[in-house]
Scaffold this active site. Structure first.
Site, short mmCIF file in Angstrom:
data_model
loop_
_atom_site.label_atom_id
_atom_site.label_comp_id
_atom_site.label_asym_id
_atom_site.label_seq_id
_atom_site.Cartn_x
_atom_site.Cartn_y
_atom_site.Cartn_z
N GLU A 244 7.24 5.43 -9.06
CA GLU A 244 5.89 5.18 -8.76
C GLU A 244 5.34 6.31 -8.07
OE1 GLU A 244 5.17 1.03 -7.54
OE2 GLU A 244 6.48 0.25 -9.16
N HIS B 31 1.68 -0.07 -13.26
CA HIS B 31 2.25 -1.58 -13.54
C HIS B 31 3.92 -1.01 -13.79
CE1 HIS B 31 2.69 -5.34 -15.16
NE2 HIS B 31 3.76 -5.06 -16.14
N GLN C 39 10.22 2.23 -7.86
CA GLN C 39 8.93 2.45 -7.08
C GLN C 39 9.18 3.84 -6.44
OE1 GLN C 39 8.12 -0.41 -3.57
NE2 GLN C 39 6.35 0.18 -4.64
N THR C 40 10.54 4.35 -6.65
CA THR C 40 10.80 5.57 -6.22
C THR C 40 9.83 6.50 -7.12
OG1 THR C 40 12.75 5.33 -5.22
CG2 THR C 40 12.33 7.64 -5.73
N GLY D 274 0.78 -1.40 -0.18
CA GLY D 274 0.11 0.13 -0.01
C GLY D 274 0.77 1.36 0.24
N SER D 275 2.26 1.43 -0.51
CA SER D 275 2.76 2.30 -0.46
C SER D 275 2.19 3.49 -1.17
CB SER D 275 4.33 2.22 -0.69
OG SER D 275 4.63 1.67 -1.93
N ASN D 276 1.81 3.13 -2.61
CA ASN D 276 1.32 3.91 -3.55
C ASN D 276 0.17 4.57 -3.03
OD1 ASN D 276 2.68 3.97 -6.36
ND2 ASN D 276 2.71 1.99 -5.68
N ASP E 44 -2.99 -5.45 -18.18
CA ASP E 44 -2.23 -4.35 -18.19
C ASP E 44 -2.02 -3.72 -19.81
OD1 ASP E 44 -1.12 -4.97 -15.76
OD2 ASP E 44 0.03 -6.45 -16.34
N ASN F 277 -4.60 2.00 -13.12
CA ASN F 277 -3.61 0.95 -12.58
C ASN F 277 -2.19 1.41 -12.69
OD1 ASN F 277 -2.89 -1.54 -11.52
ND2 ASN F 277 -2.41 -2.21 -13.46
C1 GRF Z 1 4.05 -1.69 -7.15
O1 GRF Z 1 5.26 -2.02 -7.69
C2 GRF Z 1 3.12 -1.45 -8.27
O2 GRF Z 1 3.70 -0.95 -9.43
C3 GRF Z 1 2.63 -2.84 -8.74
O3 GRF Z 1 2.33 -3.29 -7.31
C4 GRF Z 1 3.12 -2.42 -6.45
C5 GRF Z 1 2.50 -2.12 -5.45
O4 GRF Z 1 3.09 -1.66 -4.31
N1 GRF Z 1 1.53 -3.08 -9.44
P1 GRF Z 1 2.62 -0.98 -3.11
O5 GRF Z 1 1.37 -1.90 -2.57
O6 GRF Z 1 1.90 0.35 -3.55
O7 GRF Z 1 3.39 -0.64 -2.10
#
Ligand code: GRF
Length: 220
Positions: A181, A116, A178-179, A19-21, A152, A114
């Protein structure tokens, strides 16, 4: 006549993991960088960090556990009920690891995003970072896209591109991606709630102009 300011957009986030996003989007909402509120975080797994993070942020949570339903259709029908309770303007998939039925996708067409971790259309599906390394790619990245019935495969909105370094392994590449994202997902959500991005006949538009197939590109 005095014009009323529209209510903040109602956003439902679906998670299956960390859930970091979701958290960065929630923080951008709290800082009014996004004119929206996450009204609920829904997970298909009961014990994930994403639910814990949501609770700590004071956001309502719900679980629709896919293991409790004999078919994908029944799971999706229950997920729809849980989502629609919150009358969302936008559904954000943030690490939501379930393949969705066509009915589900059609219901939220044009209002479900979404993220990806690859430069789509490259590397749909799983293990994207390892596949980029195995292919010897010099660049990797992440894409935010509209969700379509192709896994996707919906229209791209924005991509962030990062270099692949000679000594990268899956972990170092994942963390560099991820940084990014956490940079591009809040941007895409902000654009959506401001009405700047839309989906028309399967193509993504930004300020009324069709986007290139890659979406907008952010290069590190
Ligand atoms: C991320 O790498 C995203 O690109 C993929 O799942 C991961 C989710 O990370 N779809 P988080 O749960 O948001 O930390």
């Amino acid at each position: 006549m005095k014009s009323e300011k529209a209510e903040p957009a109602r956003i439902v986030v679906l998670v299956s993991g960390s859930g970091s996003n979701m958290q960065v989007i929630a923080e951008a909402c709290a800082k009014n960088e996004i004119d929206g509120d996450i009204t609920a975080v829904i997970s298909n797994r009961p014990d994930v960090m994403g639910l814990q993070r949501a609770k700590e942020l004071g956001i309502a949570t719900d679980v629709v556990d896919h293991t409790q339903f004999p078919t994908r259709e029944e799971f999706d029908a229950n997920l729809i009920r849980a989502i629609d309770e919150h009358t969302p303007d936008l559904i954000v998939l943030a690490g939501f690891m379930r393949i969705l039925t066509s009915d589900f996708v059609r219901r939220y067409k044009g209002k479900m995003l979404n993220i990806h971790p690859s430069l789509l259309p490259k590397y749909k599906g799983l293990n994207t970072h390892q596949r980029a390394l195995d292919a010897g790619d010099k660049e990797a990245g992440v894409t935010v896209h509209f969700v379509s019935e192709d896994l996707d495969g919906g229209a791209n909105i924005i991509q962030a591109i990062v270099p692949v370094l000679d000594d990268d392994d899956e972990g170092t590449l994942r963390s560099r991606v991820q940084t990014q994202e956490h940079v591009i997902y809040p941007i895409a959500v902000k654009w959506f709630v401001e009405g700047r991005i839309s989906l028309n006949k399967g193509d993504a538009y930004f300020d009324g102009q069709p986007l290139p197939d890659t979406g907008l590109k952010l290069t590190q």
